[in-house]
Design a protein around this motif. Structure first.
Motif, PDB file in Angstrom:
ATOM      1  N   ASP A 159      22.450   6.845  -1.387  1.00 37.90           N
ATOM      2  CA  ASP A 159      22.352   6.277  -0.044  1.00 37.90           C
ATOM      3  C   ASP A 159      23.719   6.086   0.608  1.00 37.90           C
ATOM      4  O   ASP A 159      23.868   5.322   1.554  1.00 37.90           O
ATOM      5  N   SER A 160      24.732   6.784   0.115  1.00 43.20           N
ATOM      6  CA  SER A 160      26.091   6.643   0.647  1.00 43.20           C
ATOM      7  C   SER A 160      26.324   7.579   1.834  1.00 43.20           C
ATOM      8  O   SER A 160      26.331   8.800   1.658  1.00 43.20           O
ATOM      9  N   PRO A 161      26.538   7.030   3.028  1.00 45.03           N
ATOM     10  CA  PRO A 161      26.773   7.878   4.190  1.00 45.03           C
ATOM     11  C   PRO A 161      28.117   8.599   4.118  1.00 45.03           C
ATOM     12  O   PRO A 161      29.129   8.025   3.725  1.00 45.03           O
ATOM     13  N   ALA A 162      28.120   9.871   4.497  1.00 46.61           N
ATOM     14  CA  ALA A 162      29.342  10.665   4.605  1.00 46.61           C
ATOM     15  C   ALA A 162      29.312  11.361   5.957  1.00 46.61           C
ATOM     16  O   ALA A 162      28.428  12.178   6.224  1.00 46.61           O
ATOM     17  N   VAL A 163      30.268  11.018   6.825  1.00 48.37           N
ATOM     18  CA  VAL A 163      30.221  11.441   8.220  1.00 48.37           C
ATOM     19  C   VAL A 163      31.510  12.180   8.577  1.00 48.37           C
ATOM     20  O   VAL A 163      32.613  11.712   8.269  1.00 48.37           O
ATOM     21  N   LEU A 164      31.361  13.292   9.238  1.00 48.50           N
ATOM     22  CA  LEU A 164      32.499  14.009   9.805  1.00 48.50           C
ATOM     23  C   LEU A 164      32.408  13.953  11.324  1.00 48.50           C
ATOM     24  O   LEU A 164      31.381  14.307  11.900  1.00 48.50           O
ATOM     25  N   VAL A 165      33.482  13.501  11.962  1.00 51.43           N
ATOM     26  CA  VAL A 165      33.610  13.556  13.415  1.00 51.43           C
ATOM     27  C   VAL A 165      34.781  14.486  13.706  1.00 51.43           C
ATOM     28  O   VAL A 165      35.918  14.213  13.305  1.00 51.43           O
ATOM     29  N   THR A 166      34.523  15.584  14.377  1.00 54.48           N
ATOM     30  CA  THR A 166      35.552  16.594  14.585  1.00 54.48           C
ATOM     31  C   THR A 166      35.570  17.084  16.025  1.00 54.48           C
ATOM     32  O   THR A 166      34.548  17.051  16.717  1.00 54.48           O
ATOM     33  N   THR A 167      36.741  17.525  16.444  1.00 55.54           N
ATOM     34  CA  THR A 167      36.876  18.132  17.768  1.00 55.54           C
ATOM     35  C   THR A 167      36.690  19.640  17.704  1.00 55.54           C
ATOM     36  O   THR A 167      36.788  20.319  18.722  1.00 55.54           O
ATOM     37  N   SER A 168      36.398  20.168  16.509  1.00 56.00           N
ATOM     38  CA  SER A 168      36.256  21.612  16.333  1.00 56.00           C
ATOM     39  C   SER A 168      34.902  21.943  15.724  1.00 56.00           C
ATOM     40  O   SER A 168      34.641  21.632  14.563  1.00 56.00           O
ATOM     41  N   GLU A 169      34.043  22.573  16.519  1.00 55.70           N
ATOM     42  CA  GLU A 169      32.742  22.972  15.992  1.00 55.70           C
ATOM     43  C   GLU A 169      32.910  23.972  14.845  1.00 55.70           C
ATOM     44  O   GLU A 169      32.169  23.927  13.856  1.00 55.70           O
ATOM     45  N   GLN A 170      33.889  24.859  14.968  1.00 54.13           N
ATOM     46  CA  GLN A 170      34.119  25.840  13.902  1.00 54.13           C
ATOM     47  C   GLN A 170      34.457  25.139  12.589  1.00 54.13           C
ATOM     48  O   GLN A 170      33.922  25.488  11.531  1.00 54.13           O
TER      49      GLN A 170
END
Length: 436
Positions: A256-267
Motif C-alpha cells: 500500500d506504499s504510494p510511489a508518484v512521479l511528477v514530471t515536466t516530460s511526458e517522454q
C-alpha cells in the motif's frame, strides 16, 4: 493542466480496510488494559509464536546476542548512528533556553525539558528495520531522555540479533523482544513487568500505527503514520532508469506504499514506466513492490516546473526527491513535505538508512501540519515567570483585575487586586468576607 499517464486505485477501497484495523486494535488495547501481562503474552503467542520467560533481555543476553553480529555490521551500525547523533546534536544545540525581562523585575523564560521516558518501537516482521533504532533511540538520548524502553518483535521465532545490537549501541535502557499492538500498548498503559512511558515513537505496520493513534492523548506520539510514500519531481534532464529504481525502492516497503512521479516530460514519464515494468519481475521484493506500483503508483505530467512543484505540494508526501536541473529551487518553491532529497547524488534510501536525518516522517498528508521525528519531539518547552519588583507586580495586579472582570472571572481579578493593594499601598475593592 496536469494529466495522468498512470492513476491509482480509488481511495474508497483503502478506507474500508482501515476501519477493520481500527476495530481490532481497540479490542486488543482494552484487553491489555484489563489483563496486563497475561494479555500481552497471549497476543505475542498468537501473532509471533513467542512466549519467553521474560520479554525483557537482561545485560548478559544482550552481550551474547551482540557478540553474534558480524563486525562489519556493527561497524556500519556505529557509523550510521554517529551520523544520526551528529545531526540530532546540531538540532538540540539550536534550541536555546530563553529568559527576558519585560518590565522592571518581571522575568519570563522557557526551558526545554526532556520527557521522563520514551518508548521506541523498532519494526521487525518480514524486514528487520535496524535503522529505526537509530532514529528513535539515538535521538531520544541526544535530547536527554533518561529512560528509553525499546521493543522489537522476533522474526519467525528468532531473535533479530542486528536489531538488538542497534538498540543496544543506540543507548536503549530496556530492550524487549515484543512486537505489534501488544508492545506499544504495554509501553503506553504499563503492565506488571513493563513500566509505562509518557511518549511513544517509531514506525510500524497498520496495526501499530492505529494503536498509536488510539493511544494519543493518553501518551504523546511522534506522529500519525501510514504507509511509506515517495514522490519524485523530474524534468527532462533526469535519468529515467534512476527515477524508476528510486520509485521502486520505496514501493517495496509494502503493498500500500504510494510511489508518484511528477514530471515536466511526458517522454521521461513513459520511459520510467517501461523501466519499472522491466525491473519489477526480477525484484526479490516484488510481492510488495508490484501491488504497490499497480494500485498506488502514479505518473503525472505537468506543463511547467512551477506547476510540478504545486502538484507535489498538493500531495504533502513523506519523501520528495527532486531530480531536476536545479534541485535547490524546491527549497524556495515547496512547503508541504516530510523531507526533501535534492539531486541525483542523494536518494530517499539514504534518508532511510545512512545519511543522518530522521526517517520517521509524516504520511497521509500530515506534512501539511508537522515535520518528522526530531530531537525536539522528546522535549517539552515549558515556561516560567517571576516578578521581584513590587511596583511591577502592583501594575500587573491592576491590569489583571480589570481584564479578568471583563471576562467575569472575579476570582482571577481578586488575585490581581491583592497584589495591587499590597504593593501599591491601595485598598481592596472588596472586604475579607468577599463582599464588594
Amino acid at each position: 493542466m496536469p494529466r495522468h499517464l498512470k492513476s491509482p486505485v480509488p481511495a474508497a477501497q483503502v478506507s474500508a480496510a482501515r476501519a477493520d484495523v481500527a476495530e481490532r486494535v481497540h479490542a486488543i488495547l482494552e484487553d491489555i488494559r484489563r489483563r496486563g501481562d497475561d494479555a500481552v503474552r497471549e497476543y505475542s503467542e498468537q501473532f509471533d509464536k513467542w512466549s519467553p520467560g521474560s520479554f525483557r533481555l537482561n545485560a548478559d543476553e544482550v552481550r551474547r546476542i551482540v557478540s553474534q553480529v558480524p563486525g562489519t555490521v556493527l561497524d556500519d551500525i556505529r557509523f550510521v548512528q554517529q551520523q544520526v547523533r551528529t545531526f540530532a546534536q546540531a538540532q538540540r544545540d539550536s534550541m536555546a533556553d530563553v529568559e527576558i525581562e519585560t518590565l522592571p523585575g518581571v522575568r519570563l523564560g522557557h526551558r526545554h525539558v526532556p520527557v521522563a521516558a520514551a518508548g521506541a518501537y523498532v519494526p521487525g516482521g518480514r524486514y528487520p528495520l535496524t535503522a529505526s533504532a537509530h532514529m528513535t533511540i539515538v535521538t531520544a538520548k541526544v535530547a536527554g531522555v533518561p529512560r528509553v524502553a525499546a521493543c522489537t518483535p522476533p522474526i519467525r521465532g528468532e531473535i533479530p540479533a542486528a536489531t538488538v545490537a542497534a538498540m543496544h549501541l543506540a543507548g536503549a535502557d530496556e530492550i524487549y523482544l515484543l512486537g505489534g499492538v501488544q508492545a506499544v500498548a504495554a509501553l503506553a498503559v504499563g503492565t506488571e513487568t513493563i513500566g509505562r512511558v509518557p511518549m511513544l515513537a517509531g514506525p510500524g505496520n497498520a496495526y501499530v500505527a492505529e494503536a498509536k493513534r488510539q493511544l494519543f492523548g493518553e501518551v504523546g506520539i511522534d506522529l500519525f503514520a501510514g504507509p511509506t510514500e515517495i514522490l519524485v519531481i523530474a524534468d527532462e534532464n533526469a535519468d529515467p532508469f534512476v527515477v524508476a529504481v528510486d520509485l521502486l525502492s520505496q514501493a517495496e516497503h509494502g503493498p500500500d506504499s504510494p510511489a508518484v512521479l511528477v514530471t515536466t516530460s511526458e517522454q521521461l514519464g513513459r520511459e520510467v514506466e517501461r523501466h519499472i515494468e522491466r525491473l519489477l519481475p526480477g525484484m526479490p521484493t516484488k510481492d510488495f513492490a508490484e501491488p504497490a506500483w499497480r494500485d498506488h503508483g502514479e505518473i503525472v505530467v505537468a506543463d511547467t516546473l512551477d506547476e510540478a512543484f504545486r502538484i507535489a505540494d498538493s500531495y504533502a508526501s513523506e519523501h520528495v526527491e527532486v531530480l531536476t536541473e536545479n534541485p535547490r529551487q524546491a527549497l524556495e518553491k515547496m512547503r508541504e513535505y516530510g523531507a526533501l532529497f535534492l539531486g541525483e547524488g542523494t536518494c530517499v534510501s539514504y534518508g532511510d538508512k545512512v545519511i543522518g536525518t530522521n526517517h520517521v516522517l509524516p504520511t497521509r498528508g500530515a506534512a501539511r501540519y508537522t515535520g518528522g521525528l526530531w530531537v525536539g519531539k522528546y522535549l517539552k518547552t515549558v515556561t516560567y515567570q517571576e516578578v521581584t519588583d513590587t511596583a511591577s507586580s502592583a501594575l500587573l495586579g491592576e491590569v489583571c483585575g480589570r481584564a479578568a472582570r471583563v471576562e467575569l472571572f472575579e476570582g482571577h481579578a481578586r488575585s490581581g487586586d491583592v497584589r495591587a493593594a499590597k504593593y501599591g499601598k491601595g485598598q481592596l475593592p472588596w472586604n475579607e468576607e468577599g463582599a464588594a
